[in-house]
Design an enzyme around this catalytic site. Structure first.
Site, PDB file in Angstrom:
ATOM      1  N   ASP A 165       0.629  -1.274  -0.159  1.00  0.00           N
ATOM      2  CA  ASP A 165      -0.169   0.107   0.302  1.00  0.00           C
ATOM      3  C   ASP A 165       0.964   1.305  -0.201  1.00  0.00           C
ATOM      4  O   ASP A 165       1.473   1.280  -1.030  1.00  0.00           O
ATOM      5  CB  ASP A 165      -0.665  -0.393   1.052  1.00  0.00           C
ATOM      6  N   ARG A 166       0.605   2.167   1.072  1.00  0.00           N
ATOM      7  CA  ARG A 166       1.612   3.405   1.057  1.00  0.00           C
ATOM      8  C   ARG A 166       2.937   3.242   0.748  1.00  0.00           C
ATOM      9  O   ARG A 166       3.816   3.575   0.484  1.00  0.00           O
ATOM     10  CB  ARG A 166       1.219   4.187   2.031  1.00  0.00           C
TER      11      ARG A 166
ATOM     12  N   HIS B 120     -10.612   7.948   0.493  1.00  0.00           N
ATOM     13  CA  HIS B 120     -10.591   8.841   0.832  1.00  0.00           C
ATOM     14  C   HIS B 120      -8.904   9.907  -0.057  1.00  0.00           C
ATOM     15  O   HIS B 120      -8.333  10.586   0.238  1.00  0.00           O
ATOM     16  CB  HIS B 120      -9.778   7.711   1.745  1.00  0.00           C
TER      17      HIS B 120
ATOM     18  N   TYR C  48      -1.195  11.298   2.254  1.00  0.00           N
ATOM     19  CA  TYR C  48      -1.810  11.311   1.126  1.00  0.00           C
ATOM     20  C   TYR C  48      -1.642  12.605   0.100  1.00  0.00           C
ATOM     21  O   TYR C  48      -1.644  12.314  -1.220  1.00  0.00           O
ATOM     22  CB  TYR C  48      -3.561  11.028   1.416  1.00  0.00           C
TER      23      TYR C  48
ATOM     24  N   HIS D  30      -7.070  -6.717   1.575  1.00  0.00           N
ATOM     25  CA  HIS D  30      -6.283  -6.185   0.947  1.00  0.00           C
ATOM     26  C   HIS D  30      -4.787  -6.422   2.051  1.00  0.00           C
ATOM     27  O   HIS D  30      -3.846  -5.999   1.234  1.00  0.00           O
ATOM     28  CB  HIS D  30      -6.390  -3.986   1.211  1.00  0.00           C
TER      29      HIS D  30
END
Length: 309
Positions: free
Chosen positions: A124-125, A169, A229, A289
Protein backbone atom coordinates in the site's frame (compact mmCIF):
# COMPACT_ATOMS: atom_id res chain seq x y z
CA UNK A 1 24.24 11.30 13.24
CA UNK A 2 22.32 8.21 14.23
CA UNK A 3 20.82 7.04 17.50
CA UNK A 4 20.37 3.27 17.39
CA UNK A 5 19.48 2.95 21.05
CA UNK A 6 16.66 0.60 21.98
CA UNK A 7 13.24 2.16 21.66
CA UNK A 8 10.31 1.59 23.95
CA UNK A 9 8.43 -1.21 22.19
CA UNK A 10 4.84 -0.69 21.16
CA UNK A 11 2.43 -3.39 22.23
CA UNK A 12 2.10 -5.91 20.69
CA UNK A 13 5.47 -6.53 19.00
CA UNK A 14 6.95 -8.85 16.38
CA UNK A 15 8.16 -11.88 18.37
CA UNK A 16 11.93 -12.23 18.44
CA UNK A 17 12.60 -8.76 17.01
CA UNK A 18 14.46 -5.97 18.74
CA UNK A 19 13.13 -2.43 18.68
CA UNK A 20 15.40 0.42 17.59
CA UNK A 21 15.01 4.15 17.13
CA UNK A 22 17.27 5.24 14.30
CA UNK A 23 17.77 8.90 13.42
CA UNK A 24 18.59 9.51 9.77
CA UNK A 25 19.20 12.57 7.64
CA UNK A 26 16.64 12.10 4.90
CA UNK A 27 16.11 14.28 1.86
CA UNK A 28 17.22 17.95 2.03
CA UNK A 29 14.71 20.71 2.66
CA UNK A 30 14.83 24.52 2.53
CA UNK A 31 16.67 24.62 5.86
CA UNK A 32 19.01 21.71 5.20
CA UNK A 33 18.68 17.95 5.78
CA UNK A 34 15.45 16.97 7.47
CA UNK A 35 16.44 14.52 10.18
CA UNK A 36 13.81 12.03 11.28
CA UNK A 37 13.85 9.24 13.81
CA UNK A 38 12.34 5.99 12.57
CA UNK A 39 11.05 3.36 14.95
CA UNK A 40 12.32 0.07 13.52
CA UNK A 41 11.90 -3.59 14.41
CA UNK A 42 15.02 -5.59 13.55
CA UNK A 43 15.46 -9.35 13.53
CA UNK A 44 17.32 -12.26 11.97
CA UNK A 45 20.67 -12.51 10.21
CA UNK A 46 21.75 -12.76 6.58
CA UNK A 47 20.99 -10.72 3.43
CA UNK A 48 18.86 -7.70 4.25
CA UNK A 49 15.17 -7.30 3.45
CA UNK A 50 13.31 -4.10 4.35
CA UNK A 51 9.53 -4.35 4.82
CA UNK A 52 7.41 -1.18 4.57
CA UNK A 53 3.89 -1.08 5.96
CA UNK A 54 0.74 0.40 4.47
CA UNK A 55 -2.31 2.39 5.58
CA UNK A 56 -3.74 2.46 8.19
CA UNK A 57 -1.11 0.27 9.81
CA UNK A 58 2.37 0.20 11.30
CA UNK A 59 5.35 -2.14 10.94
CA UNK A 60 3.32 -4.63 13.01
CA UNK A 61 1.45 -5.72 9.86
CA UNK A 62 4.57 -7.74 8.93
CA UNK A 63 4.58 -9.80 12.15
CA UNK A 64 4.00 -13.15 10.39
CA UNK A 65 6.03 -12.49 7.24
CA UNK A 66 8.97 -10.94 9.10
CA UNK A 67 9.25 -13.86 11.54
CA UNK A 68 9.49 -16.33 8.66
CA UNK A 69 11.98 -14.31 6.62
CA UNK A 70 14.16 -13.72 9.69
CA UNK A 71 15.13 -17.40 9.74
CA UNK A 72 17.67 -16.65 6.99
CA UNK A 73 17.62 -12.87 6.41
CA UNK A 74 18.17 -9.69 8.36
CA UNK A 75 14.73 -8.09 8.35
CA UNK A 76 14.15 -4.39 8.98
CA UNK A 77 10.59 -3.22 9.61
CA UNK A 78 10.39 0.56 10.13
CA UNK A 79 7.40 2.72 10.79
CA UNK A 80 7.37 5.18 7.89
CA UNK A 81 7.87 8.84 8.74
CA UNK A 82 4.52 10.18 9.90
CA UNK A 83 3.28 6.78 11.09
CA UNK A 84 3.44 4.62 14.18
CA UNK A 85 6.19 5.53 16.63
CA UNK A 86 8.35 7.32 14.04
CA UNK A 87 8.73 11.10 13.90
CA UNK A 88 5.87 13.11 12.42
CA UNK A 89 7.39 16.35 11.13
CA UNK A 90 5.22 19.25 10.03
CA UNK A 91 4.75 19.72 6.30
CA UNK A 92 4.97 23.46 5.54
CA UNK A 93 5.74 23.15 1.84
CA UNK A 94 4.05 19.94 0.66
CA UNK A 95 7.32 18.03 0.19
CA UNK A 96 8.03 16.54 3.62
CA UNK A 97 5.91 13.45 2.88
CA UNK A 98 6.88 13.03 -0.75
CA UNK A 99 7.67 9.42 -1.53
CA UNK A 100 11.09 10.65 -2.66
CA UNK A 101 11.77 11.94 0.86
CA UNK A 102 10.36 8.80 2.48
CA UNK A 103 12.41 6.59 0.16
CA UNK A 104 15.54 8.51 1.13
CA UNK A 105 14.68 7.73 4.77
CA UNK A 106 14.58 4.01 4.01
CA UNK A 107 17.90 3.94 2.15
CA UNK A 108 19.56 5.96 4.91
CA UNK A 109 18.08 3.68 7.57
CA UNK A 110 19.43 0.56 5.89
CA UNK A 111 22.87 2.12 5.54
CA UNK A 112 22.94 3.23 9.17
CA UNK A 113 22.25 -0.38 10.15
CA UNK A 114 25.05 -1.66 7.90
CA UNK A 115 23.24 -2.56 4.68
CA UNK A 116 24.33 -0.75 1.50
CA UNK A 117 22.17 -3.06 -0.64
CA UNK A 118 18.91 -4.71 0.28
CA UNK A 119 15.69 -6.19 -1.05
CA UNK A 120 12.64 -3.99 -0.51
CA UNK A 121 9.02 -5.03 0.00
CA UNK A 122 6.17 -2.57 0.47
CA UNK A 123 2.43 -2.77 0.97
CA UNK A 124 0.00 0.00 0.00
CA UNK A 125 1.62 3.34 1.02
CA UNK A 126 4.83 1.49 1.77
CA UNK A 127 4.74 0.05 -1.75
CA UNK A 128 4.67 3.58 -3.17
CA UNK A 129 7.74 4.42 -1.08
CA UNK A 130 9.39 1.20 -2.27
CA UNK A 131 8.56 2.00 -5.89
CA UNK A 132 10.15 5.42 -5.57
CA UNK A 133 13.21 3.95 -3.83
CA UNK A 134 13.61 1.50 -6.71
CA UNK A 135 13.60 4.35 -9.24
CA UNK A 136 15.74 6.76 -7.23
CA UNK A 137 18.20 4.29 -5.67
CA UNK A 138 18.65 1.36 -8.09
CA UNK A 139 22.17 0.69 -6.79
CA UNK A 140 20.79 0.10 -3.29
CA UNK A 141 17.57 -1.82 -4.04
CA UNK A 142 18.43 -5.30 -5.34
CA UNK A 143 14.87 -6.64 -5.63
CA UNK A 144 11.48 -5.04 -5.25
CA UNK A 145 8.05 -6.36 -4.27
CA UNK A 146 4.90 -4.21 -4.17
CA UNK A 147 1.65 -5.42 -2.61
CA UNK A 148 -1.81 -4.29 -3.74
CA UNK A 149 -1.12 -0.89 -5.22
CA UNK A 150 -0.51 0.87 -8.52
CA UNK A 151 2.15 3.53 -9.06
CA UNK A 152 0.82 6.95 -8.13
CA UNK A 153 0.48 8.40 -11.64
CA UNK A 154 -1.37 5.28 -12.81
CA UNK A 155 -3.69 5.37 -9.81
CA UNK A 156 -4.92 8.86 -10.59
CA UNK A 157 -5.42 7.93 -14.24
CA UNK A 158 -7.61 4.88 -13.57
CA UNK A 159 -9.66 6.36 -10.70
CA UNK A 160 -12.57 7.91 -12.57
CA UNK A 161 -16.34 7.71 -12.75
CA UNK A 162 -18.52 6.10 -10.10
CA UNK A 163 -16.01 3.27 -9.61
CA UNK A 164 -13.66 5.85 -8.07
CA UNK A 165 -15.89 5.83 -4.97
CA UNK A 166 -13.79 2.94 -3.67
CA UNK A 167 -10.96 5.44 -3.33
CA UNK A 168 -12.92 8.30 -1.77
CA UNK A 169 -10.20 8.76 0.85
CA UNK A 170 -7.67 9.61 -1.87
CA UNK A 171 -9.77 12.56 -2.97
CA UNK A 172 -10.62 13.65 0.58
CA UNK A 173 -7.00 13.78 1.71
CA UNK A 174 -5.89 15.47 -1.51
CA UNK A 175 -7.72 18.64 -0.44
CA UNK A 176 -5.78 21.67 0.86
CA UNK A 177 -4.71 21.61 4.53
CA UNK A 178 -7.44 22.19 7.07
CA UNK A 179 -10.70 20.49 6.21
CA UNK A 180 -9.47 16.87 5.80
CA UNK A 181 -7.59 17.03 9.10
CA UNK A 182 -10.61 18.41 10.95
CA UNK A 183 -13.05 15.92 9.46
CA UNK A 184 -10.86 12.87 10.12
CA UNK A 185 -9.71 14.15 13.52
CA UNK A 186 -13.32 14.45 14.66
CA UNK A 187 -13.85 10.68 14.38
CA UNK A 188 -10.48 8.98 13.76
CA UNK A 189 -11.50 5.52 14.93
CA UNK A 190 -14.52 5.55 12.62
CA UNK A 191 -12.45 6.72 9.67
CA UNK A 192 -9.43 4.47 10.03
CA UNK A 193 -11.48 1.56 11.37
CA UNK A 194 -13.64 1.68 8.24
CA UNK A 195 -10.68 0.60 6.10
CA UNK A 196 -9.52 -2.07 8.52
CA UNK A 197 -13.00 -3.59 8.35
CA UNK A 198 -13.97 -2.98 4.72
CA UNK A 199 -10.68 -4.18 3.24
CA UNK A 200 -10.44 -7.38 5.29
CA UNK A 201 -11.95 -10.67 4.09
CA UNK A 202 -11.09 -12.61 7.26
CA UNK A 203 -11.56 -10.40 10.37
CA UNK A 204 -9.55 -12.88 12.45
CA UNK A 205 -6.43 -11.83 10.56
CA UNK A 206 -6.34 -8.56 12.52
CA UNK A 207 -6.93 -9.48 16.17
CA UNK A 208 -8.38 -6.98 18.63
CA UNK A 209 -5.05 -5.99 20.19
CA UNK A 210 -3.44 -5.41 16.79
CA UNK A 211 -6.46 -3.44 15.57
CA UNK A 212 -6.30 -1.21 18.63
CA UNK A 213 -2.57 -0.68 18.10
CA UNK A 214 -3.28 0.50 14.55
CA UNK A 215 -6.09 2.81 15.65
CA UNK A 216 -4.04 4.29 18.50
CA UNK A 217 -1.18 5.00 16.09
CA UNK A 218 -3.53 6.65 13.60
CA UNK A 219 -5.18 8.83 16.25
CA UNK A 220 -1.78 10.35 16.94
CA UNK A 221 -0.93 10.82 13.26
CA UNK A 222 -3.89 12.43 11.49
CA UNK A 223 -1.99 15.46 10.09
CA UNK A 224 0.96 13.40 8.86
CA UNK A 225 -1.21 10.67 7.34
CA UNK A 226 -3.18 13.32 5.45
CA UNK A 227 0.08 14.97 4.35
CA UNK A 228 1.32 11.63 3.02
CA UNK A 229 -1.81 11.23 0.89
CA UNK A 230 -1.83 14.89 -0.16
CA UNK A 231 1.70 14.47 -1.50
CA UNK A 232 0.49 11.69 -3.78
CA UNK A 233 -1.94 14.09 -5.44
CA UNK A 234 0.84 16.60 -5.98
CA UNK A 235 4.58 16.10 -5.86
CA UNK A 236 4.51 12.28 -6.05
CA UNK A 237 2.47 12.35 -9.24
CA UNK A 238 4.84 14.94 -10.69
CA UNK A 239 7.84 12.74 -9.92
CA UNK A 240 6.19 9.71 -11.55
CA UNK A 241 5.25 11.64 -14.66
CA UNK A 242 8.78 13.02 -14.97
CA UNK A 243 10.25 9.51 -14.75
CA UNK A 244 7.75 8.19 -17.27
CA UNK A 245 8.61 10.97 -19.72
CA UNK A 246 12.34 10.30 -19.24
CA UNK A 247 11.88 6.58 -19.84
CA UNK A 248 13.12 5.63 -16.37
CA UNK A 249 12.29 2.07 -15.37
CA UNK A 250 12.87 -0.27 -12.46
CA UNK A 251 16.13 -2.10 -13.18
CA UNK A 252 15.79 -4.87 -10.60
CA UNK A 253 13.56 -7.97 -10.56
CA UNK A 254 10.06 -6.93 -9.45
CA UNK A 255 7.16 -8.91 -8.02
CA UNK A 256 3.68 -7.42 -7.67
CA UNK A 257 0.89 -9.08 -5.69
CA UNK A 258 -2.57 -7.59 -6.15
CA UNK A 259 -6.24 -8.20 -5.75
CA UNK A 260 -8.16 -8.16 -9.02
CA UNK A 261 -9.15 -4.49 -8.77
CA UNK A 262 -8.52 -4.02 -12.48
CA UNK A 263 -11.50 -6.14 -13.49
CA UNK A 264 -13.87 -3.87 -11.58
CA UNK A 265 -12.24 -0.58 -12.50
CA UNK A 266 -11.53 -1.42 -16.13
CA UNK A 267 -7.75 -1.52 -16.36
CA UNK A 268 -5.01 -4.11 -16.86
CA UNK A 269 -2.88 -3.91 -13.71
CA UNK A 270 -0.17 -6.20 -15.04
CA UNK A 271 0.23 -4.07 -18.18
CA UNK A 272 0.47 -0.88 -16.13
CA UNK A 273 3.16 -2.41 -13.93
CA UNK A 274 5.04 -3.91 -16.87
CA UNK A 275 5.49 -0.43 -18.33
CA UNK A 276 7.59 0.35 -15.26
CA UNK A 277 9.18 -3.04 -14.60
CA UNK A 278 10.56 -5.06 -17.54
CA UNK A 279 11.54 -7.94 -15.22
CA UNK A 280 8.10 -8.42 -13.66
CA UNK A 281 6.22 -11.24 -12.02
CA UNK A 282 2.59 -10.14 -11.49
CA UNK A 283 0.34 -12.32 -9.33
CA UNK A 284 -3.36 -11.85 -8.59
CA UNK A 285 -4.38 -13.11 -5.15
CA UNK A 286 -7.94 -13.89 -4.10
CA UNK A 287 -7.42 -12.24 -0.72
CA UNK A 288 -8.28 -9.03 1.08
CA UNK A 289 -6.15 -5.91 0.86
CA UNK A 290 -4.19 -6.79 4.00
CA UNK A 291 -2.71 -9.88 2.38
CA UNK A 292 0.42 -10.01 4.55
CA UNK A 293 -1.92 -10.66 7.48
CA UNK A 294 -4.58 -12.74 5.71
CA UNK A 295 -2.23 -14.84 3.57
CA UNK A 296 1.28 -14.58 5.06
CA UNK A 297 2.36 -17.92 3.61
CA UNK A 298 1.58 -16.81 0.06
CA UNK A 299 3.33 -13.49 0.60
CA UNK A 300 6.41 -15.19 2.06
CA UNK A 301 6.46 -17.62 -0.86
CA UNK A 302 6.35 -14.78 -3.37
CA UNK A 303 9.16 -12.91 -1.59
CA UNK A 304 11.32 -16.01 -1.45
CA UNK A 305 10.72 -16.65 -5.14
CA UNK A 306 11.76 -13.07 -5.82
CA UNK A 307 14.93 -13.48 -3.77
CA UNK A 308 15.84 -16.56 -5.83
CA UNK A 309 15.44 -14.76 -9.18
Amino acid sequence: MTDTSPASPPHPVIPGFGQRRVTVAGSPGPGGPRKVALHTAVGGAGPAIVLLHGFPQTHLMWRHVAADLATDHTVLCPDLRGYGASDKPADPDGTVYSKRAMAADVVALARELGHERFALVGHDRGALVAFRAGLDHPDAVTRLACLDVLPTADTWEVMRGVTAAVGFHLFLMAQPPGLPERLIGAAPDDFFGHFLDAWTVDPRSIPADVREAYLAACRAAVPSVVADYRASAGIDREHDLADRAAGNRLRMPVTVLQQDWGAALGYDAAALWRAWAPDLRHVTLDRGHFMAEEAPGEVVGAIRELMAR
